[in-house]
Scaffold this active site. Structure first.
Site, PDB file in Angstrom:
ATOM      1  N   SER A 249      -5.053 -47.320  66.330  1.00  0.00           N
ATOM      2  CA  SER A 249      -5.944 -48.316  65.729  1.00  0.00           C
ATOM      3  C   SER A 249      -6.490 -49.321  66.738  1.00  0.00           C
ATOM      4  O   SER A 249      -7.385 -50.098  66.412  1.00  0.00           O
ATOM      5  CB  SER A 249      -5.228 -49.070  64.604  1.00  0.00           C
ATOM      6  OG  SER A 249      -4.284 -49.980  65.125  1.00  0.00           O
TER       7      SER A 249
ATOM      8  N   LYS B 164      -2.277 -56.008  66.477  1.00  0.00           N
ATOM      9  CA  LYS B 164      -3.637 -56.176  65.986  1.00  0.00           C
ATOM     10  C   LYS B 164      -4.263 -57.428  66.585  1.00  0.00           C
ATOM     11  O   LYS B 164      -3.581 -58.297  67.131  1.00  0.00           O
ATOM     12  CB  LYS B 164      -3.649 -56.295  64.449  1.00  0.00           C
ATOM     13  CG  LYS B 164      -3.220 -55.042  63.707  1.00  0.00           C
ATOM     14  CD  LYS B 164      -4.234 -53.931  63.843  1.00  0.00           C
ATOM     15  CE  LYS B 164      -3.857 -52.707  63.011  1.00  0.00           C
ATOM     16  NZ  LYS B 164      -2.656 -52.021  63.545  1.00  0.00           N
TER      17      LYS B 164
END
Length: 237
Positions: A158, A196
């Protein structure tokens, strides 16, 4: 001769890689240069590549390498290429140069720092939270700043547009606060650890992926704890 925008973009990429070892995303470049769309960034990157200032690395999403800076930034180089090396260790993780063979340390040798590896971190689907450390790796001290650090093995894709790939090892500075835009280790609901980019949206916290295949996840502040901030990356081929 570079245009003003080409020069601005080159220096932004150079400074970002010097800071974190990771190339900026196209969105970050667009915002930094105050452009309306990413197509302008594509044109600037193509122009810089054609002039030999940067190189796009094959088979890696948006990965860039700075080959040289304008002569005005490198007066001692006499026009030779100044290859910029990001803060990434390639090859065997933790491998560092051996000390001089004679007894004692030379004035030029700096001891590597032992950093604990605290398990795996999700850059994709959720996996287990941070574990107790399994082993240590040796890291050159120039990759680290002040404070306490630990390492995590990345699982998932991701964050590929930020230059972070499945199998990489990330170096994290331990801290419980972070600024918006920084890549962090976030602990969600005290159960799921994920890597993230942090965004603050009003009274909520957004955990943003660097891969369009993944959605940004938004939480109330009490569900997310900052466990550290990304400061370096190690990669094994």
């Amino acid at each position: 001769m570079l245009t003003r925008k080409q020069h601005e973009l080159l220096m932004f990429i150079h400074e970002r890689m010097k800071e974190s070892g990771i190339p900026p995303s196209f969105d970050e470049m667009k915002d930094a240069l105050d452009l309306a769309s990413k197509s302008g960034i594509h044109r600037l990157i193509t122009a810089l590549e054609e002039r030999g200032f940067i190189r796009r690395l094959p088979n890696r999403a948006r990965a860039l390498e700075v080959l040289k800076l304008p002569d005005s930034m490198n007066p001692a180089l006499g026009g030779r290429k100044a290859r910029f090396e990001p803060s990434v260790i390639e090859g065997n993780l933790g491998r560092v140069a051996a000390p001089p063979p004679r007894s004692g340390w030379s004035d030029d040798y700096v001891r590597p720092v032992a950093i604990p590896v605290m398990g795996r971190i999700a850059a994709g689907t959720p996996i287990e939270a941070i574990q107790t450390h399994s082993h240590t790796i040796s890291v050159p001290p120039e990759m680290l700043g002040a404070g306490e650090h630990y390492a995590l093995e990345v699982r998932g894709d991701s964050m590929i547009d930020a230059g972070i790939f499945d199998g990489d090892t990330v170096l994290i500075r331990k801290q419980d606060v972070a600024s918006t835009g920084e890549i962090i280790v976030a602990l969600v609901d005290d159960e799921e650890a994920t890597l993230k980019r942090l965004r603050r949206k009003g009274n909520t916290i957004a955990l943003e992926a660097a891969n369009p295949a993944y959605e940004t996840r938004i939480f109330p502040p009490d569900r997310v704890k900052v466990q550290g901030r990304l400061v370096g990356l190690l990669r094994k081929y």
